[in-house]
Design a protein around this motif. Structure first.
Motif, PDB file in Angstrom:
ATOM      1  N   LEU A   8    -102.073 -67.195 -22.300  1.00  0.00           N
ATOM      2  CA  LEU A   8    -100.806 -66.520 -22.011  1.00  0.00           C
ATOM      3  C   LEU A   8    -100.640 -65.396 -23.026  1.00  0.00           C
ATOM      4  O   LEU A   8    -100.499 -65.640 -24.220  1.00  0.00           O
ATOM      5  CB  LEU A   8     -99.645 -67.509 -22.100  1.00  0.00           C
ATOM      6  N   ASN A   9    -100.667 -64.153 -22.547  1.00  0.00           N
ATOM      7  CA  ASN A   9    -100.623 -63.001 -23.443  1.00  0.00           C
ATOM      8  C   ASN A   9     -99.205 -62.681 -23.903  1.00  0.00           C
ATOM      9  O   ASN A   9     -98.220 -63.207 -23.379  1.00  0.00           O
ATOM     10  CB  ASN A   9    -101.246 -61.781 -22.750  1.00  0.00           C
ATOM     11  N   GLN A  10     -99.135 -61.776 -24.873  1.00  0.00           N
ATOM     12  CA  GLN A  10     -97.849 -61.389 -25.450  1.00  0.00           C
ATOM     13  C   GLN A  10     -96.906 -60.834 -24.383  1.00  0.00           C
ATOM     14  O   GLN A  10     -97.314 -60.105 -23.490  1.00  0.00           O
ATOM     15  CB  GLN A  10     -98.086 -60.336 -26.541  1.00  0.00           C
ATOM     16  N   ASN A  11     -95.621 -61.210 -24.495  1.00  0.00           N
ATOM     17  CA  ASN A  11     -94.569 -60.769 -23.576  1.00  0.00           C
ATOM     18  C   ASN A  11     -94.820 -61.208 -22.131  1.00  0.00           C
ATOM     19  O   ASN A  11     -94.533 -60.478 -21.178  1.00  0.00           O
ATOM     20  CB  ASN A  11     -94.384 -59.247 -23.640  1.00  0.00           C
ATOM     21  N   LYS A 205     -92.776 -71.541 -20.405  1.00  0.00           N
ATOM     22  CA  LYS A 205     -93.390 -71.161 -21.677  1.00  0.00           C
ATOM     23  C   LYS A 205     -93.407 -69.646 -21.774  1.00  0.00           C
ATOM     24  O   LYS A 205     -93.956 -68.960 -20.915  1.00  0.00           O
ATOM     25  CB  LYS A 205     -94.821 -71.710 -21.783  1.00  0.00           C
ATOM     26  N   TYR A 206     -92.776 -69.130 -22.835  1.00  0.00           N
ATOM     27  CA  TYR A 206     -92.726 -67.684 -23.073  1.00  0.00           C
ATOM     28  C   TYR A 206     -93.278 -67.398 -24.463  1.00  0.00           C
ATOM     29  O   TYR A 206     -93.020 -68.145 -25.413  1.00  0.00           O
ATOM     30  CB  TYR A 206     -91.280 -67.186 -22.959  1.00  0.00           C
ATOM     31  N   THR A 207     -94.055 -66.329 -24.583  1.00  0.00           N
ATOM     32  CA  THR A 207     -94.564 -65.940 -25.895  1.00  0.00           C
ATOM     33  C   THR A 207     -94.267 -64.469 -26.135  1.00  0.00           C
ATOM     34  O   THR A 207     -94.502 -63.622 -25.268  1.00  0.00           O
ATOM     35  CB  THR A 207     -96.082 -66.212 -26.019  1.00  0.00           C
ATOM     36  N   SER A 208     -93.710 -64.174 -27.308  1.00  0.00           N
ATOM     37  CA  SER A 208     -93.337 -62.800 -27.648  1.00  0.00           C
ATOM     38  C   SER A 208     -94.286 -62.166 -28.655  1.00  0.00           C
ATOM     39  O   SER A 208     -94.307 -60.952 -28.817  1.00  0.00           O
ATOM     40  CB  SER A 208     -91.914 -62.768 -28.215  1.00  0.00           C
ATOM     41  N   ARG A 209     -95.068 -63.002 -29.331  1.00  0.00           N
ATOM     42  CA  ARG A 209     -95.993 -62.479 -30.336  1.00  0.00           C
ATOM     43  C   ARG A 209     -97.371 -63.097 -30.137  1.00  0.00           C
ATOM     44  O   ARG A 209     -97.502 -64.309 -30.003  1.00  0.00           O
ATOM     45  CB  ARG A 209     -95.496 -62.791 -31.753  1.00  0.00           C
ATOM     46  N   GLY A 210     -98.383 -62.241 -30.149  1.00  0.00           N
ATOM     47  CA  GLY A 210     -99.746 -62.742 -30.010  1.00  0.00           C
ATOM     48  C   GLY A 210     -99.975 -63.376 -28.653  1.00  0.00           C
ATOM     49  O   GLY A 210     -99.386 -62.988 -27.648  1.00  0.00           O
ATOM     50  N   ALA A 211    -100.840 -64.367 -28.632  1.00  0.00           N
ATOM     51  CA  ALA A 211    -101.163 -65.066 -27.390  1.00  0.00           C
ATOM     52  C   ALA A 211    -101.067 -66.564 -27.620  1.00  0.00           C
ATOM     53  O   ALA A 211    -101.182 -67.045 -28.746  1.00  0.00           O
ATOM     54  CB  ALA A 211    -102.562 -64.694 -26.911  1.00  0.00           C
ATOM     55  N   ALA A 212    -100.841 -67.287 -26.543  1.00  0.00           N
ATOM     56  CA  ALA A 212    -100.762 -68.750 -26.617  1.00  0.00           C
ATOM     57  C   ALA A 212    -101.642 -69.330 -25.522  1.00  0.00           C
ATOM     58  O   ALA A 212    -101.853 -68.707 -24.477  1.00  0.00           O
ATOM     59  CB  ALA A 212     -99.323 -69.218 -26.446  1.00  0.00           C
ATOM     60  N   TYR A 213    -102.165 -70.512 -25.774  1.00  0.00           N
ATOM     61  CA  TYR A 213    -102.984 -71.187 -24.767  1.00  0.00           C
ATOM     62  C   TYR A 213    -102.204 -72.362 -24.190  1.00  0.00           C
ATOM     63  O   TYR A 213    -101.668 -73.190 -24.927  1.00  0.00           O
ATOM     64  CB  TYR A 213    -104.309 -71.662 -25.364  1.00  0.00           C
TER      65      TYR A 213
END
Length: 218
Positions: A8-11, A205-213
């Motif tokens: 899951l990429n940034q933003n 699941k939301y990601t604002s910085r970097g990436a998450a798996y």
């Protein structure tokens, strides 16, 4: 269950709904105006696709005319000579208990293994229950390990792309001053409202910085 990772990429955000019809409806709408505190963001809903995979059927059968031989000693003779000795040894009926004529011998000197292919179908059944087999060469006697040979066949091999029916991928979420949890709450509120085409959300699941798996179970 098999866990399948997704980057899951940034933003970006992933939303899984209880009802797959909600996810399909939001995907068809495509563009959505989401209120993020004091501004409105135009975000895009995409179908959630995992990496391409493959599906196939694996059929395993005990060969009727092949046997596997291992623990073949390494002797100071050429590879071809050893292959000939193996062929002669397993061809002889008094030694091979009726092995019979041999079609082919595949010998691997490095691993000390070989596959003996008999001409007559069903010849390998003569070796059932015989795990150790005497073998004499260069004036010495050894015990070879004999086992059934398995034939493997792949059928119905085809690639496929796994698409989740209840999960959507949200792209184009702008950077805002609010913290990640607050933005995630605002996204969840928007997509839970039936007036926005949404419905009950099971996971987000939301990601604002970097990436998450994120891992999904198949």
């Amino acid at each position: 269950a098999t866990e399948i990772p997704f980057r899951l990429n940034q933003n970006q955000a992933l939303l899984t709904f209880e009802d797959e019809e909600v996810a399909q409806r939001l995907t068809k709408m495509g563009k959505h105006c989401v209120k993020l505190d004091n501004r409105t963001a135009n975000v895009t809903v995409k179908p959630f696709e995992l990496d391409m995979g493959f599906q196939f059927e694996l059929h395993v059968a005990v060969s009727g005319n092949k046997i596997s031989v291992s623990e073949i000693p390494e002797l100071p003779i050429p590879k071809d000579w050893m292959r000939d000795k193996l062929e002669l040894h397993f061809y002889k009926t008094e030694q091979a208990a009726g092995g019979g004529e041999i079609k082919n011998v595949t010998y691997n000197k490095g691993s000390g293994t070989a596959v003996i292919t008999f001409l007559k179908p069903g010849a390998s059944s003569k070796f059932v229950g015989c795990t150790k087999y005497p073998f004499c060469a260069e004036g010495r006697c050894f015990n070879l390990c004999v086992s059934p040979h398995f034939d493997f066949h792949l059928r119905k091999f085809q690639p496929y792309c796994r698409v989740s029916k209840r999960t959507i991928l949200l792209k184009g979420i702008p950077e805002v001053e609010e913290d990640e949890e607050t933005v995630q709450d605002m996204i969840e509120i928007h997509f839970q409202k039936p007036s926005n085409g949404g419905g009950e959300i099971e996971e987000i699941k939301y990601t604002s910085r970097g990436a998450a798996y994120v891992c999904f179970e198949e």
